[in-house]
Motif scaffolding. Structure first.
Motif, mmCIF file in Angstrom:
data_model
loop_
_atom_site.group_PDB
_atom_site.id
_atom_site.type_symbol
_atom_site.label_atom_id
_atom_site.label_comp_id
_atom_site.label_asym_id
_atom_site.label_seq_id
_atom_site.Cartn_x
_atom_site.Cartn_y
_atom_site.Cartn_z
ATOM 1 N N ALA A 250 0.863 -1.254 -0.001
ATOM 2 C CA ALA A 250 0.275 -0.222 -0.382
ATOM 3 C C ALA A 250 1.041 1.319 0.097
ATOM 4 O O ALA A 250 2.026 1.418 0.962
ATOM 5 N N THR A 251 0.368 1.843 -0.750
ATOM 6 C CA THR A 251 0.805 3.753 -0.696
ATOM 7 C C THR A 251 -0.335 4.940 0.061
ATOM 8 O O THR A 251 -1.193 4.815 -0.549
ATOM 9 N N ILE A 252 0.566 5.670 1.075
ATOM 10 C CA ILE A 252 -0.340 6.663 1.497
ATOM 11 C C ILE A 252 0.197 7.810 1.313
ATOM 12 O O ILE A 252 0.787 8.563 1.386
ATOM 13 N N PHE A 253 -0.765 8.429 0.933
ATOM 14 C CA PHE A 253 -0.420 9.958 0.056
ATOM 15 C C PHE A 253 -0.794 10.947 1.111
ATOM 16 O O PHE A 253 -1.933 11.181 1.473
ATOM 17 N N VAL A 254 0.439 11.134 1.093
ATOM 18 C CA VAL A 254 -0.072 12.345 2.709
ATOM 19 C C VAL A 254 -0.189 13.934 2.354
ATOM 20 O O VAL A 254 -0.492 14.716 2.703
ATOM 21 N N GLU A 255 0.396 14.029 1.566
ATOM 22 C CA GLU A 255 0.637 15.216 0.670
ATOM 23 C C GLU A 255 1.548 15.580 -0.670
ATOM 24 O O GLU A 255 2.031 15.325 -1.216
ATOM 25 N N GLU A 256 0.817 16.996 -1.043
ATOM 26 C CA GLU A 256 0.997 17.029 -2.231
ATOM 27 C C GLU A 256 1.717 18.366 -3.017
ATOM 28 O O GLU A 256 0.171 19.227 -2.365
ATOM 29 N N LYS A 257 2.056 18.859 -3.787
ATOM 30 C CA LYS A 257 2.364 20.220 -3.716
ATOM 31 C C LYS A 257 2.234 20.587 -5.376
ATOM 32 O O LYS A 257 4.071 19.821 -5.836
ATOM 33 N N LYS A 258 1.972 21.352 -5.996
ATOM 34 C CA LYS A 258 1.950 21.382 -7.620
ATOM 35 C C LYS A 258 3.155 22.780 -8.297
ATOM 36 O O LYS A 258 2.761 23.436 -7.189
ATOM 37 N N ASN A 259 3.614 23.044 -8.456
ATOM 38 C CA ASN A 259 4.106 23.773 -9.472
ATOM 39 C C ASN A 259 5.005 24.608 -8.247
ATOM 40 O O ASN A 259 5.070 25.640 -8.082
ATOM 41 N N ILE A 260 5.959 23.681 -7.396
ATOM 42 C CA ILE A 260 6.754 24.454 -6.828
ATOM 43 C C ILE A 260 8.422 24.680 -6.545
ATOM 44 O O ILE A 260 8.751 23.798 -7.454
ATOM 45 N N PRO A 261 8.965 25.704 -6.606
ATOM 46 C CA PRO A 261 10.342 25.773 -6.316
ATOM 47 C C PRO A 261 10.903 24.197 -5.621
ATOM 48 O O PRO A 261 10.555 24.263 -4.538
ATOM 49 N N VAL A 262 11.804 23.222 -6.276
ATOM 50 C CA VAL A 262 12.806 22.431 -5.496
ATOM 51 C C VAL A 262 13.826 22.272 -6.161
ATOM 52 O O VAL A 262 14.430 22.552 -7.502
ATOM 53 N N LEU A 263 14.116 21.290 -5.261
ATOM 54 C CA LEU A 263 16.021 20.909 -5.612
ATOM 55 C C LEU A 263 16.011 19.493 -5.359
ATOM 56 O O LEU A 263 15.178 18.768 -4.391
ATOM 57 N N PRO A 264 17.255 18.782 -5.147
ATOM 58 C CA PRO A 264 17.939 17.800 -5.324
ATOM 59 C C PRO A 264 17.768 17.759 -3.244
ATOM 60 O O PRO A 264 18.354 18.438 -3.565
ATOM 61 N N LEU A 265 17.652 16.736 -3.513
ATOM 62 C CA LEU A 265 17.503 16.611 -1.480
ATOM 63 C C LEU A 265 19.022 16.166 -1.607
ATOM 64 O O LEU A 265 19.343 16.896 -0.262
ATOM 65 N N GLU A 266 19.666 16.273 -1.415
ATOM 66 C CA GLU A 266 21.135 16.211 -1.550
ATOM 67 C C GLU A 266 22.237 17.100 -1.537
ATOM 68 O O GLU A 266 22.772 17.574 -1.327
ATOM 69 N N THR A 267 21.139 18.434 -2.040
ATOM 70 C CA THR A 267 21.721 19.434 -2.813
ATOM 71 C C THR A 267 21.783 20.858 -1.274
ATOM 72 O O THR A 267 21.910 21.467 -0.661
ATOM 73 N N VAL A 268 20.956 20.107 0.066
ATOM 74 C CA VAL A 268 20.331 20.865 0.452
ATOM 75 C C VAL A 268 21.054 20.188 2.759
ATOM 76 O O VAL A 268 21.249 18.873 2.526
ATOM 77 N N ASN A 269 21.614 21.290 2.776
ATOM 78 C CA ASN A 269 22.313 20.261 3.897
ATOM 79 C C ASN A 269 21.514 20.596 4.975
ATOM 80 O O ASN A 269 21.011 21.663 5.382
ATOM 81 N N GLN A 270 21.839 20.244 6.416
ATOM 82 C CA GLN A 270 21.149 20.599 7.574
ATOM 83 C C GLN A 270 22.013 21.151 9.117
ATOM 84 O O GLN A 270 22.763 19.825 9.193
ATOM 85 N N ARG A 271 21.872 21.759 9.387
ATOM 86 C CA ARG A 271 22.458 21.579 10.065
ATOM 87 C C ARG A 271 22.090 22.551 11.423
ATOM 88 O O ARG A 271 21.821 24.004 11.836
ATOM 89 N N ASP A 272 21.797 21.845 13.178
ATOM 90 C CA ASP A 272 21.309 22.900 14.155
ATOM 91 C C ASP A 272 19.900 23.588 13.597
ATOM 92 O O ASP A 272 19.278 24.807 13.907
ATOM 93 N N GLY A 273 18.904 22.322 12.470
ATOM 94 C CA GLY A 273 17.519 23.041 12.539
ATOM 95 C C GLY A 273 17.714 24.048 11.127
ATOM 96 O O GLY A 273 16.671 24.651 11.053
ATOM 97 N N LYS A 274 18.844 24.506 10.932
ATOM 98 C CA LYS A 274 18.477 25.449 9.600
ATOM 99 C C LYS A 274 19.615 24.598 8.797
ATOM 100 O O LYS A 274 19.980 23.309 8.987
ATOM 101 N N TYR A 275 18.674 25.083 7.495
ATOM 102 C CA TYR A 275 18.945 24.197 5.648
ATOM 103 C C TYR A 275 19.855 25.104 5.371
ATOM 104 O O TYR A 275 19.736 26.764 4.746
ATOM 105 N N PHE A 276 20.948 24.722 4.670
ATOM 106 C CA PHE A 276 21.568 25.852 3.912
ATOM 107 C C PHE A 276 21.669 25.295 2.476
ATOM 108 O O PHE A 276 21.631 23.800 2.325
#
Length: 449
Positions: free
Chosen positions: A278-304
């Motif tokens: 089964a696949t549960i669809f939690v949330e979906e957003k269309k036409n939003i600015p995105v980046l590959p997940l590996e390009t964003v770093n998390q540190r001390d609760g912030k993102y860079f």
């Protein structure tokens, strides 16, 4: 004569030296160019992010209904059979009427006696009144009449109940449609009011119960859309919604999971107990600015993210600019994309995972140049008591070269060099003391003149 011979030997020597120099230049390993780190720039683009949670489990009937007896009595017929499909309102069981013939005869006789007694008391009362009997006797006669009437009324009520008991109770019908999975009565047996007599399961109304990791449970709510695929029916995808979330998880191998139930909208061809993904669809957003997940770093609760810096004019040639770190605000993400809510806009570029390259050769650092990809697989040396030595060497890609040269310095030396594509190498050289030859030959293509 000697002068001509010397000139000839000198010419041959020059030719051999030139050939040797050319071979050394061709086969000598080239120096590797200094690696240049080329930034991997990734552009912020608009896309759709769908957050999904997956799990595996099995299908089951959504509900099972227990049918209770509505009346006490004896069973006449059991029309509902085990594993039988029934419709809502279908008769499952009938009651027998109660045999009250004996009681009815007794009550009828009693009623007749009571009615006759009442008649006698009434006649006695009339006679007492006509005879002018004391008021006490008259009142006593009146009370006897009232009691006789009460007894008659009670007997008539009992007779009426017996008459009702002769009529069978209403048949027991199926409250829902489904398949009978349990029958707890037999014809002729007694049944009490409220007893469990049938169990009905609707196998056309199915749910899938899957196990979900505890970290994902807070994201799931009842009513969320889901899709279900069955291992036994891989070509069909069923839709549904989350209908229940377990309040208590189960721990296995140190991992806690919770049961999540998905009610299927329709389940043609599916059966209870089939393995489900089964696949549960939690949330979906269309036409939003995105980046590959590996390009964003998390540190001390912030993102860079890393941006390309400006070139340093004092840095050595080929040096990449020092990256610049920038904080961004992020939103939802899945396993590959993350939403950029602020800090960057569509079209901005960030530095992704770095790629090391060889200048403009298009080869990665761990690639090898084809011209340098040679090997010596075999070397053989033979010597005998006559001072004869044979060496055969070969190294090339798609060409063969043979060179025979003879020099006279109180010795005879012959060298045979052959190149072939099988990357095998051998060298034959023979030296004979006190032999002199005036001939020297150089040829290409494996032929000698």
């Amino acid at each position: 004569m000697r002068s001509k011979k010397a000139i000839w030997i000198t010419a041959v020597t020059v030719v051999v030296a030139a050939a040797a120099a050319a071979a050394i230049y061709h086969f000598w390993p080239k120096p590797e160019p200094a690696p240049i780190i080329v930034p991997n720039l990734i552009t912020v683009q608009k896309d759709t992010i769908s957050v999904q949670i997956k799990g595996s489990g099995a299908t089951k009937a959504t509900e099972q209904t227990i049918v209770y007896a509505a009346d006490q009595g004896n069973v006449n017929q059991v029309l509902g059979k085990l594993n039988m499909d029934v419709k809502k309102g279908q008769v499952l069981m009938t009651y027998k009427g109660t045999d009250v013939s004996k009681d009815m005869r007794q009550r009828t006789t009693t009623l007749q006696q009571q009615q006759s007694d009442l008649h006698d008391k009434q006649e006695q009362y009339k006679q007492l009144v006509m005879d002018g009997t004391s008021q006490t006797d008259i009142d006593s006669a009146r009370l006897g009449i009232e009691k006789a009437k009460t007894d008659i009324a009670s007997t008539e009520s009992e007779i009426a109940q017996l008459q009702k008991d002769q009529i069978p109770h209403n048949p027991l019908v199926a409250p829902v449609s489904g398949t009978i999975t349990k029958v707890s009565i037999v014809p002729g047996g007694a049944v009490s009011n409220g007893a469990e007599v049938f169990t009905i399961v609707d196998y056309h109304d199915l749910s899938a119960t899957i196990q979900v990791d505890e970290m994902n449970i807070p994201k799931i709510h009842t009513g969320m859309k889901a899709s279900v695929q069955l291992d036994a029916l891989p070509d069909q995808t069923y839709t549904g919604r989350v209908s229940a979330i377990a309040n208590e998880g189960s721990i296995k191998n140190g991992v806690s999971t919770f049961a999540v139930t998905i009610h299927l909208d329709r389940a043609p061809n599916a059966k209870a107990g089939m393995s489900a993904q089964a696949t549960i669809f939690v949330e979906e957003k269309k036409n939003i600015p995105v980046l590959p997940l590996e390009t964003v770093n998390q540190r001390d609760g912030k993102y860079f993210v890393q941006l390309q810096g400006k070139p340093d004019p004092q840095a050595p040639a080929g040096t990449s600019p020092v990256p610049v770190e920038k904080e961004v605000k992020v939103g939802i993400h899945n396993e590959s994309l993350i939403e950029i809510k602020s800090g960057l806009k569509e079209g901005d570029q960030v530095i992704g995972p770095e790629a090391d390259m060889f200048g403009d050769t298009g080869l990665s650092m761990d690639s090898s140049d084809a011209a340098m990809d040679t090997s010596s697989a075999d070397t053989g040396t033979a010597s005998d008591t006559d001072s004869s030595t044979s060496t055969d060497s070969s190294s090339s890609t798609d060409s063969s070269t043979s060179t025979d040269s003879t020099d006279s310095t109180n010795s005879n030396t012959s060298t045979d060099s052959t190149s072939s594509s099988d990357n095998s190498t051998s060298t034959d050289s023979t030296s004979t003391t006190s032999s002199t030859s005036n001939d020297s030959t150089s040829s290409t293509g494996g032929s000698s003149q």
